[in-house]
Design an enzyme around this catalytic site. Structure first.
Site, PDB file in Angstrom:
ATOM      1  N   CYS A   1       3.363   4.341   4.526  1.00 27.39           N
ATOM      2  CA  CYS A   1       2.888   3.895   3.217  1.00 27.39           C
ATOM      3  C   CYS A   1       2.706   5.138   2.351  1.00 27.39           C
ATOM      4  N   HIS A   2       2.748   4.969   1.039  1.00 27.13           N
ATOM      5  CA  HIS A   2       2.566   6.128   0.163  1.00 27.13           C
ATOM      6  C   HIS A   2       1.206   6.811   0.419  1.00 27.13           C
ATOM      7  N   THR A   3       0.226   6.060   0.890  1.00 29.34           N
ATOM      8  CA  THR A   3      -1.090   6.669   1.139  1.00 29.34           C
ATOM      9  C   THR A   3      -1.023   7.706   2.263  1.00 29.34           C
TER      10      THR A   3
ATOM     11  N   HIS B   1      -1.270   3.954   9.166  1.00 27.75           N
ATOM     12  CA  HIS B   1      -2.198   2.815   9.095  1.00 27.75           C
ATOM     13  C   HIS B   1      -1.480   1.478   8.938  1.00 27.75           C
ATOM     14  N   GLU B   2      -0.126   1.494   8.986  1.00 29.95           N
ATOM     15  CA  GLU B   2       0.605   0.227   8.828  1.00 29.95           C
ATOM     16  C   GLU B   2       1.354   0.011  10.144  1.00 29.95           C
TER      17      GLU B   2
ATOM     18  N   CYS C   1     -16.669  -6.756  10.359  1.00 34.54           N
ATOM     19  CA  CYS C   1     -17.625  -6.943  11.463  1.00 34.54           C
ATOM     20  C   CYS C   1     -18.287  -8.310  11.385  1.00 34.54           C
TER      21      CYS C   1
ATOM     22  N   CYS D   1     -22.409  -7.103   8.557  1.00 32.63           N
ATOM     23  CA  CYS D   1     -23.037  -6.116   7.664  1.00 32.63           C
ATOM     24  C   CYS D   1     -23.303  -6.741   6.293  1.00 32.63           C
TER      25      CYS D   1
ATOM     26  N   CYS E   1     -20.013  -7.701   4.576  1.00 37.50           N
ATOM     27  CA  CYS E   1     -19.370  -8.892   5.149  1.00 37.50           C
ATOM     28  C   CYS E   1     -20.158 -10.158   4.819  1.00 37.50           C
TER      29      CYS E   1
ATOM     30  N   CYS F   1     -16.080  -3.546   4.412  1.00 36.20           N
ATOM     31  CA  CYS F   1     -17.065  -3.723   5.488  1.00 36.20           C
ATOM     32  C   CYS F   1     -17.708  -2.369   5.733  1.00 36.20           C
TER      33      CYS F   1
ATOM     34  N   ARG G   1     -17.084   2.376   8.272  1.00 38.52           N
ATOM     35  CA  ARG G   1     -16.428   3.126   7.191  1.00 38.52           C
ATOM     36  C   ARG G   1     -16.891   4.592   7.121  1.00 38.52           C
TER      37      ARG G   1
ATOM     38  N   CYS H   1      -0.741  -3.202   5.711  1.00 37.37           N
ATOM     39  CA  CYS H   1      -1.114  -2.623   4.412  1.00 37.37           C
ATOM     40  C   CYS H   1      -0.291  -3.212   3.267  1.00 37.37           C
TER      41      CYS H   1
ATOM     42  N   ARG I   1      10.213   0.460   2.454  1.00 36.24           N
ATOM     43  CA  ARG I   1       9.509   0.749   3.703  1.00 36.24           C
ATOM     44  C   ARG I   1      10.513   1.071   4.802  1.00 36.24           C
TER      45      ARG I   1
HETATM   46  N1  LIG Z   1      -5.589  -0.015  -2.953  1.00 36.42           N
HETATM   47  C1  LIG Z   1      -4.969  -0.241  -1.800  1.00 36.42           C
HETATM   48  O1  LIG Z   1      -5.463  -0.997  -0.943  1.00 36.42           O
HETATM   49  C2  LIG Z   1      -3.668   0.403  -1.532  1.00 36.42           C
HETATM   50  C3  LIG Z   1      -3.179   1.376  -2.377  1.00 36.42           C
HETATM   51  N2  LIG Z   1      -1.952   1.944  -2.136  1.00 36.42           N
HETATM   52  C4  LIG Z   1      -1.462   2.897  -3.140  1.00 36.42           C
HETATM   53  O2  LIG Z   1      -0.541   2.185  -3.959  1.00 36.42           O
HETATM   54  C5  LIG Z   1       0.395   3.098  -4.530  1.00 36.42           C
HETATM   55  C6  LIG Z   1       1.825   2.620  -4.289  1.00 36.42           C
HETATM   56  O3  LIG Z   1       2.160   2.687  -2.914  1.00 36.42           O
HETATM   57  P1  LIG Z   1       3.681   2.433  -2.439  1.00 36.42           P
HETATM   58  O4  LIG Z   1       4.198   1.178  -3.027  1.00 36.42           O
HETATM   59  O5  LIG Z   1       3.676   2.617  -0.971  1.00 36.42           O
HETATM   60  O6  LIG Z   1       4.376   3.699  -3.127  1.00 36.42           O
HETATM   61  P2  LIG Z   1       5.863   4.003  -3.621  1.00 36.42           P
HETATM   62  O7  LIG Z   1       5.956   5.459  -3.790  1.00 36.42           O
HETATM   63  O8  LIG Z   1       6.840   3.329  -2.716  1.00 36.42           O
HETATM   64  O9  LIG Z   1       5.966   3.267  -5.038  1.00 36.42           O
HETATM   65  C7  LIG Z   1       5.543   3.789  -6.264  1.00 36.42           C
HETATM   66  C8  LIG Z   1       6.601   3.475  -7.326  1.00 36.42           C
HETATM   67  O10 LIG Z   1       6.123   3.897  -8.606  1.00 36.42           O
HETATM   68  C9  LIG Z   1       7.184   4.573  -9.294  1.00 36.42           C
HETATM   69  N3  LIG Z   1       6.627   5.458 -10.314  1.00 36.42           N
HETATM   70  C10 LIG Z   1       6.218   6.739 -10.202  1.00 36.42           C
HETATM   71  N4  LIG Z   1       5.734   7.193 -11.371  1.00 36.42           N
HETATM   72  C11 LIG Z   1       5.854   6.163 -12.251  1.00 36.42           C
HETATM   73  C12 LIG Z   1       5.520   6.013 -13.649  1.00 36.42           C
HETATM   74  N5  LIG Z   1       4.975   6.998 -14.349  1.00 36.42           N
HETATM   75  N6  LIG Z   1       5.773   4.822 -14.236  1.00 36.42           N
HETATM   76  C13 LIG Z   1       6.339   3.805 -13.541  1.00 36.42           C
HETATM   77  N7  LIG Z   1       6.672   3.892 -12.230  1.00 36.42           N
HETATM   78  C14 LIG Z   1       6.423   5.051 -11.596  1.00 36.42           C
HETATM   79  C15 LIG Z   1       7.911   5.278  -8.162  1.00 36.42           C
HETATM   80  O11 LIG Z   1       9.200   5.697  -8.580  1.00 36.42           O
HETATM   81  P3  LIG Z   1      10.069   6.707  -7.653  1.00 36.42           P
HETATM   82  O12 LIG Z   1      10.982   5.835  -6.844  1.00 36.42           O
HETATM   83  O13 LIG Z   1      10.815   7.550  -8.653  1.00 36.42           O
HETATM   84  O14 LIG Z   1       9.133   7.493  -6.808  1.00 36.42           O
HETATM   85  C16 LIG Z   1       7.935   4.187  -7.112  1.00 36.42           C
HETATM   86  O15 LIG Z   1       8.990   3.282  -7.341  1.00 36.42           O
HETATM   87  C17 LIG Z   1       0.074   4.458  -3.909  1.00 36.42           C
HETATM   88  O16 LIG Z   1      -0.809   5.144  -4.769  1.00 36.42           O
HETATM   89  C18 LIG Z   1      -0.674   4.077  -2.637  1.00 36.42           C
HETATM   90  O17 LIG Z   1      -1.482   5.134  -2.185  1.00 36.42           O
HETATM   91  C19 LIG Z   1      -1.167   1.565  -1.092  1.00 36.42           C
HETATM   92  C20 LIG Z   1      -1.621   0.608  -0.223  1.00 36.42           C
HETATM   93  C21 LIG Z   1      -2.925  -0.014  -0.349  1.00 36.42           C
HETATM   94  N1  LIG Z   2      -9.585   8.515   0.710  1.00 34.79           N
HETATM   95  C1  LIG Z   2      -9.301   8.361  -0.684  1.00 34.79           C
HETATM   96  C2  LIG Z   2      -9.112   6.940  -1.106  1.00 34.79           C
HETATM   97  C3  LIG Z   2      -8.097   6.194  -0.295  1.00 34.79           C
HETATM   98  C4  LIG Z   2      -8.085   4.738  -0.676  1.00 34.79           C
HETATM   99  O1  LIG Z   2      -8.394   4.381  -1.777  1.00 34.79           O
HETATM  100  N2  LIG Z   2      -7.706   3.901   0.244  1.00 34.79           N
HETATM  101  C5  LIG Z   2      -7.528   2.494  -0.023  1.00 34.79           C
HETATM  102  C6  LIG Z   2      -6.484   2.003   0.860  1.00 34.79           C
HETATM  103  S1  LIG Z   2      -4.962   2.799   0.552  1.00 34.79           S
HETATM  104  C7  LIG Z   2      -3.971   2.168   1.678  1.00 34.79           C
HETATM  105  O2  LIG Z   2      -2.835   2.489   1.747  1.00 34.79           O
HETATM  106  C8  LIG Z   2      -8.749   1.659   0.300  1.00 34.79           C
HETATM  107  O3  LIG Z   2      -8.695   0.526   0.697  1.00 34.79           O
HETATM  108  N3  LIG Z   2      -9.871   2.181   0.088  1.00 34.79           N
HETATM  109  C9  LIG Z   2     -11.093   1.549   0.437  1.00 34.79           C
HETATM  110  C10 LIG Z   2     -11.779   2.325   1.507  1.00 34.79           C
HETATM  111  O4  LIG Z   2     -12.851   1.903   1.942  1.00 34.79           O
HETATM  112  O5  LIG Z   2     -11.238   3.354   1.916  1.00 34.79           O
HETATM  113  C11 LIG Z   2     -10.365   8.994  -1.564  1.00 34.79           C
HETATM  114  O6  LIG Z   2     -11.385   9.430  -1.031  1.00 34.79           O
HETATM  115  O7  LIG Z   2     -10.127   9.028  -2.774  1.00 34.79           O
HETATM  116 ZN   LIG Z   3      -1.148   1.775   2.877  1.00 35.27          ZN
HETATM  117 ZN   LIG Z   4     -18.980  -5.699   8.040  1.00 35.55          ZN
END
Ligand SMILES: NC(=O)C1=CN([C@@H]2O[C@H](COP(=O)(O)OP(=O)(O)OC[C@H]3O[C@@H](n4cnc5c(N)ncnc54)[C@H](OP(=O)(O)O)[C@@H]3O)[C@@H](O)[C@H]2O)C=CC1
Ligand SMILES: N[C@@H](CCC(=O)N[C@@H](CSC=O)C(=O)NCC(=O)O)C(=O)O
Ligand SMILES: [Zn+2]
Ligand SMILES: [Zn+2]
Length: 369
Positions: free
Chosen positions: A40-42, A62-63, A92, A95, A98, A106, A110, A169, A364
Site C-alpha cells: 500500500c502507499h502507506t 499491513h495488507e 476489542c 474499550c 469500541c 479502537c 494502538r 486495507c 496493487r
Molecule cells: N486513511 C486510511 O485509512 C488510508 C490511507 N491511505 C493513504 O491513501 C493514499 C493513497 O494510497 P494508494 O491508493 O495506495 O496510493 P497510490 O500512490 O497508488 O495512488 C495515488 C494516486 O494519486 C495520484 N496523484 C499524485 N499527485 C496527485 C495530484 N496532485 N493530483 C491528482 N492525483 C495525484 C498518483 O499519480 P501517480 O500515478 O503519478 O503517482 C496516483 O495515481 C496514500 O496517502 C495512503 O497513505 C491508504 C490506505 C488507508
Molecule cells: N503514522 C502516521 C499516520 C498513518 C495513518 O494515518 N494511518 C491510517 C491508515 S493508512 C493505511 O494504509 C490510519 O488508519 N490511521 C489511524 C491510526 O490509528 O493509525 C502519522 O503519525 O501521521
Molecule cells: Zn494501507
Molecule cells: Zn476497542
C-alpha cells in the site's frame, strides 16, 4: 523460528530480504503464516521516512492474509487453521472507542502499536540478535508474524487469500469511506482525487451508493481507463487546466460536488478537495496520509458557509465484526477485488512492487509467499 522477511533497515533504502527470528506468541497473541501480502502507499510513505511514527529497523506491511499457526495463552476467538486478515485497526469490543458506537478506532493496542511493539512492550522479531520493530500491529512482510488476538479478523476458508489480502486495507478503506464515513446518497455528485487503489475503491463505493456522477481526478492519465471500468463518469487531469482544480470542478458541477475524497496524501489537494464542495452542504473526506510536519489550511469561511471536512481511517470499518461480510460480498460478486491487482509476483520481488507503485505503473502488486 526462522522466517523469510523483507526488513526496512533504514529510511529511504530498499527492503533487505533476510531470514529473521520470530518468537512464538505470548498471552493474548497469535502466530500467523502469511499466504499473500500487497504493498500500500502507506508502506512506501513510512519507508520514505515521512511518517512521524516510522521506526527502523522494522518489518513493514499491513495488507495481507494468512493462516493461524499457534495461539498464546488466553486466546479464545481463534484457533490454528483459521484463515485471517490482519487488522491495523484492532477491534476489542470493550474499550471506550469500541463501546462508543461512533468510530471504528479502537484504543486497546494502538499506543504500543505506534511504538512498534506488542502490547507487553516487547518485540517478537529480531535479526542477528538485534530487535526489529513491528509495524501497524501487522508486519505482513514476514512470512511468520505475531499479532494481538484483537488485530485479526477470521474469514471464510473458501476465499482466495491472494485476493482478499486487499481487504486488509485498500479496497475496504475506499468503499468504507463512501458508505460509512460520507454516507453518500443516491443521485449524489462525487469527486475523487487520486486514482490509486484507494481512489478506485472510492469509485466502487460511489457506484454501490448509486452516485449519479463520479468525477475522477489524477495527474496521471494512465489511471483513467481503470477508473472508467470501475464506474467513473468524468475524467479530469489538473495538468490540462490553468485555473485551480477546485474552480474547474465547481464550474463542471453547477457550484460544486456533494462529496469529495482526497486519496493522495497531498495537503494542497486536500484544500482543493474541500473547496470544490458545494456551498451549504458539500463534504470532503480526507483519506490520504500526509508527511510529518505537513498541515492543512483553508479560509474558515469555507466551513462557515457549510462545507464539512472529515477524515476516514480504514473506511470506518470495524474489522473483526465487518470484514468477514466484506469477504462474503467478494465471494458473491458484489465487491470487485480482482481488477485492483495489476501485478502478481513472488515475495522475493517486493522491492519491484515498491518501484512500480512509485512509478505510477501499478495499482496493487500481490506478493505470494
Ligand atoms: N486513511 C486510511 O485509512 C488510508 C490511507 N491511505 C493513504 O491513501 C493514499 C493513497 O494510497 P494508494 O491508493 O495506495 O496510493 P497510490 O500512490 O497508488 O495512488 C495515488 C494516486 O494519486 C495520484 N496523484 C499524485 N499527485 C496527485 C495530484 N496532485 N493530483 C491528482 N492525483 C495525484 C498518483 O499519480 P501517480 O500515478 O503519478 O503517482 C496516483 O495515481 C496514500 O496517502 C495512503 O497513505 C491508504 C490506505 C488507508
Ligand atoms: N503514522 C502516521 C499516520 C498513518 C495513518 O494515518 N494511518 C491510517 C491508515 S493508512 C493505511 O494504509 C490510519 O488508519 N490511521 C489511524 C491510526 O490509528 O493509525 C502519522 O503519525 O501521521
Ligand atoms: Zn494501507
Ligand atoms: Zn476497542
Amino acid at each position: 523460528m526462522k522466517s523469510r522477511a523483507a526488513v526496512a533497515l533504514e529510511a529511504g533504502k530498499p527492503l533487505e530480504l533476510v531470514e529473521i527470528d520470530v518468537e512464538g506468541p505470548k498471552a493474548g497473541e497469535v502466530l500467523v503464516k502469511m499466504a499473500a501480502t500487497s504493498v500500500c502507499h502507506t508502506d512506501a510513505y513510512t519507508l520514505s521516512g515521512a511518517d512521524p511514527e516510522g521506526l527502523f529497523p522494522s518489518v513493514l506491511g499491513h495488507e495481507g492474509a494468512g493462516v493461524v499457526q499457534e495461539v498464546g495463552e488466553g486466546v479464545t476467538s481463534l484457533k490454528p487453521g483459521d484463515h485471517v486478515i490482519p487488522l491495523y485497526t484492532a477491534e476489542c469490543g470493550k474499550c471506550k472507542f469500541c463501546l462508543s458506537g461512533k468510530t471504528n478506532l479502537c484504543g486497546s493496542v494502538r499506543a504500543t502499536q505506534g511504538k512498534g511493539v506488542m502490547p507487553d512492550g516487547t518485540s517478537r522479531f529480531s535479526l542477528d540478535g538485534k530487535m526489529l520493530h513491528h509495524y501497524m500491529g501487522t508486519s505482513t512482510f514476514s512470512e511468520y508474524t505475531v499479532l494481538p488476538e484483537v488485530s485479526l479478523a477470521v474469514v471464510s476458508k473458501e476465499a482466495p487469500m491472494d485476493k482478499i489480502c486487499l481487504l486488509g486495507c485498500g479496497v475496504t478503506t475506499g468503499i468504507g469511506a463512501v458508505l460509512n464515513t460520507a454516507k453518500v446518497e443516491p443521485g449524489s455528485t462525487v469527486a475523487v482525487f487520486g486514482l490509486g487503489a484507494i481512489g478506485l475503491a472510492v469509485i466502487q463505493g460511489a457506484v454501490m451508493a448509486k452516485a449519479a456522477r463520479i468525477i475522477a481526478i489524477d495527474v496521471n492519465p494512465d489511471k483513467f481507463e481503470l477508473a472508467k471500468q470501475f464506474g467513473a463518469t468524468d475524467f479530469v487531469n489538473p495538468k490540462e487546466y490553468s485555473d485551480p482544480i477546485q474552480q474547474v470542478i465547481v464550474d463542471l458541477t453547477d457550484g460544486g460536488v456533494d462529496y469529495s475524497f482526497e486519496c493522495i496524501g497531498n495537503v494542497n489537494v486536500m484544500r482543493s478537495a474541500l473547496e470544490c464542495c458545494h456551498k451549504g452542504w458539500g463534504e470532503s473526506i480526507v483519506i490520504g496520509v500526509a508527511g510529518a510536519g505537513e498541515e492543512i489550511s483553508t479560509r474558515p469561511f469555507q466551513l462557515v458557509t457549510g462545507r464539512v471536512w472529515k477524515g476516514s481511517a480504514f473506511g470506518g470499518v470495524k474489522g473483526r465484526s465487518e470484514l468477514p461480510g466484506y469477504v462474503e460480498r467478494y465471494m458473491n460478486g458484489e465487491i470487485n477485488i480482482d481488477d485492483f491487482i495489476t501485478h502478481d509476483m513472488p515475495f522475493e520481488k517486493i522491492n519491484e512492487a515498491f518501484e512500480l507503485l512509485h512509478a505510477g505503473k501499478s495499482i496493487r502488486t500481490v506478493l505470494h509467499y
